[in-house]
Design an enzyme around this catalytic site. Sequence first.
Site, PDB file in Angstrom:
ATOM      1  N   GLU A 324       0.826  -1.205   0.000  1.00  0.00           N
ATOM      2  CA  GLU A 324       0.000   0.000   0.000  1.00  0.00           C
ATOM      3  C   GLU A 324       0.861   1.256   0.000  1.00  0.00           C
ATOM      4  O   GLU A 324       0.488   2.284  -0.554  1.00  0.00           O
ATOM      5  CB  GLU A 324      -0.944   0.002   1.206  1.00  0.00           C
ATOM      6  CG  GLU A 324      -2.029   1.069   1.115  1.00  0.00           C
ATOM      7  CD  GLU A 324      -3.136   0.869   2.122  1.00  0.00           C
ATOM      8  OE1 GLU A 324      -4.093   0.143   1.822  1.00  0.00           O
ATOM      9  OE2 GLU A 324      -3.035   1.430   3.231  1.00  0.00           O
ATOM     10  N   HIS A 353       7.578 -27.261   2.116  1.00  0.00           N
ATOM     11  CA  HIS A 353       6.727 -28.305   1.552  1.00  0.00           C
ATOM     12  C   HIS A 353       5.655 -27.691   0.654  1.00  0.00           C
ATOM     13  O   HIS A 353       4.695 -28.352   0.289  1.00  0.00           O
ATOM     14  CB  HIS A 353       6.072 -29.104   2.686  1.00  0.00           C
ATOM     15  CG  HIS A 353       7.071 -29.792   3.556  1.00  0.00           C
ATOM     16  ND1 HIS A 353       7.501 -31.087   3.333  1.00  0.00           N
ATOM     17  CD2 HIS A 353       7.757 -29.353   4.638  1.00  0.00           C
ATOM     18  CE1 HIS A 353       8.398 -31.426   4.245  1.00  0.00           C
ATOM     19  NE2 HIS A 353       8.567 -30.383   5.049  1.00  0.00           N
ATOM     20  N   LYS A 465     -12.724   1.988  -3.440  1.00  0.00           N
ATOM     21  CA  LYS A 465     -13.885   2.293  -2.600  1.00  0.00           C
ATOM     22  C   LYS A 465     -14.947   3.027  -3.403  1.00  0.00           C
ATOM     23  O   LYS A 465     -16.153   2.750  -3.268  1.00  0.00           O
ATOM     24  CB  LYS A 465     -13.454   3.143  -1.404  1.00  0.00           C
ATOM     25  CG  LYS A 465     -12.614   2.395  -0.373  1.00  0.00           C
ATOM     26  CD  LYS A 465     -12.216   3.322   0.763  1.00  0.00           C
ATOM     27  CE  LYS A 465     -11.366   2.605   1.796  1.00  0.00           C
ATOM     28  NZ  LYS A 465     -10.927   3.517   2.881  1.00  0.00           N
TER      29      LYS A 465
END
Length: 545
Positions: A324, A353, A465
């Site tokens: 950000e 793994h 937004k």
Amino acid sequence: MRDKISLWTRYSKYRQYFGDIGIALDVSRMRFSESFLDDMAELASRAFNEMKALEGGAIANKDEQRMVGHYWLRNPTLAPNDRLRDDIAKVSSQVKKFVEGVRAGAISGTKAAKKFTRVLLVGIGGSALGPQLVCDALRKKSSPINMDFLDNTDPDGILRILQAVESELESTLVLIISKSGKTAETHNGYLHVKRYFEQKGLNFSKHAVAITGEGSILDELAKRDSWIARFPMWDWIGGRTSVFSAVGMLPAALLGVSTEDFLAGGAAMDEVTRVEDVRKNPAMMLALMWYFAGSGRGLRDMVILPYKDRLVLLSKYLQQLVMESLGKERNRRGEVVNQGIAVYGNKGSTDQHAYVQQLRDGVDNFFVTFIQVLSDVEEGDGSLRAGGALHVEPDITAGDYLNGFMFGTRSALYENGRDSITITIRDLSPKSLGALISLYERAVGYYASLVDINAYHQPGVEAGKLAAGRVIKLQQESLARLREEKCVNKSFTAMELAEMIKQREEVEAIYFILEHLAANAREGITQVDGETPDNARFTFFESSH
């Protein structure tokens, strides 16, 4: 053998150790040359000067004409005026007094003298990630309170959390965190939590605390409904750097974490990273390694591998802090640069793994940061500690294996031409975690200066937004028109509805809206025909909510 000796020499030269903090930074497995540090000296000098100006109160977020002063939280004497210093001290005192009241039972839930046993934190982004990291990393068996987090607007996720706290709902303290008070995810969470309390016959206001900007919608709501406490979020603190404010300190203190040590660790790292010598400044060295790895353009991903279960959330926290802050379309001169560094990770040795196979043998588009914690066990009765630890093989414990896996993976990657950084801390404590977070905050600030971007605004977040807001408005307009036109039992396609509301260009968004409503049997919308978006037909079966 000669190669290993030369690597040892390089390791000895490029490993910085800061004994007072108990943190070491090793960049010897990054393949930079000595001339690289010299070549970057001018840019580094500019970054030092800009950091000094920020700490002195310079305007950092020009979009909102705001200072950026999260460093002052760790050392209020550095704040540029008495008002700020007094504000920081006042809130610190208020947090301490509040926590003492909770522990003593003087501040309690609906029933008199019933102590709070659980905290439910409602927030998103930095308002949740910082507290989550601190609480998960430093929670102990002896912690006086349990902590849960509601950090999304997923109804199923909200219900799962509420069901988890239901048995202790009467003794649950709720922290609602949003600087603006308008954050949709947090507001939605608050409404669900409030209704849940009311359905159980509890007065939500007797359980609620707001951490928000003074005078915000949330602040006014908490004041009007007489919530039990309100704590400020200042405009000079960004969400992703708010963990040293009441956002992180209140939940940490409720959990029994020493916030004094946490702040002291951050302050100690700040002090070290003010030194204007690249070879003695771990944050600048870290920033320069990011620059080197990605050629100053973020061309390589940052893989965070902490070899400690308690730090499993670190990569998620750094993902927000780094991406950000650094993910910007334009530099400070307005030129399109599309900067950023992608961050991902989980923990070692689990990732050996999972995706370490690709890290060693696959596409070479990353660099790794190993986080090593020397102390095997942070608390317990000694049964897992050295001396009393279980030996899984002669002279070998599970912690020895973890250490061996880390060193082995580091070596295997380097042997195949893959670069890595290693950060080592003595133990995982409030002080060392505070220092680690501060180190990354400072490195992000320095890197932003090196590549000439503003790390302290987030126009992309705001754009998302706004786009989401448009979809919500489209849904409201669509349903209002269906009711207005009395379209009960009439079928229509997404395009037909789009034309009804004169939003033909938004047909795709309207299809998404209808599909979602139909899947949840919401607002009378049902899909009745069609297998592709363009021929799918929907019916509106009712004309009111």
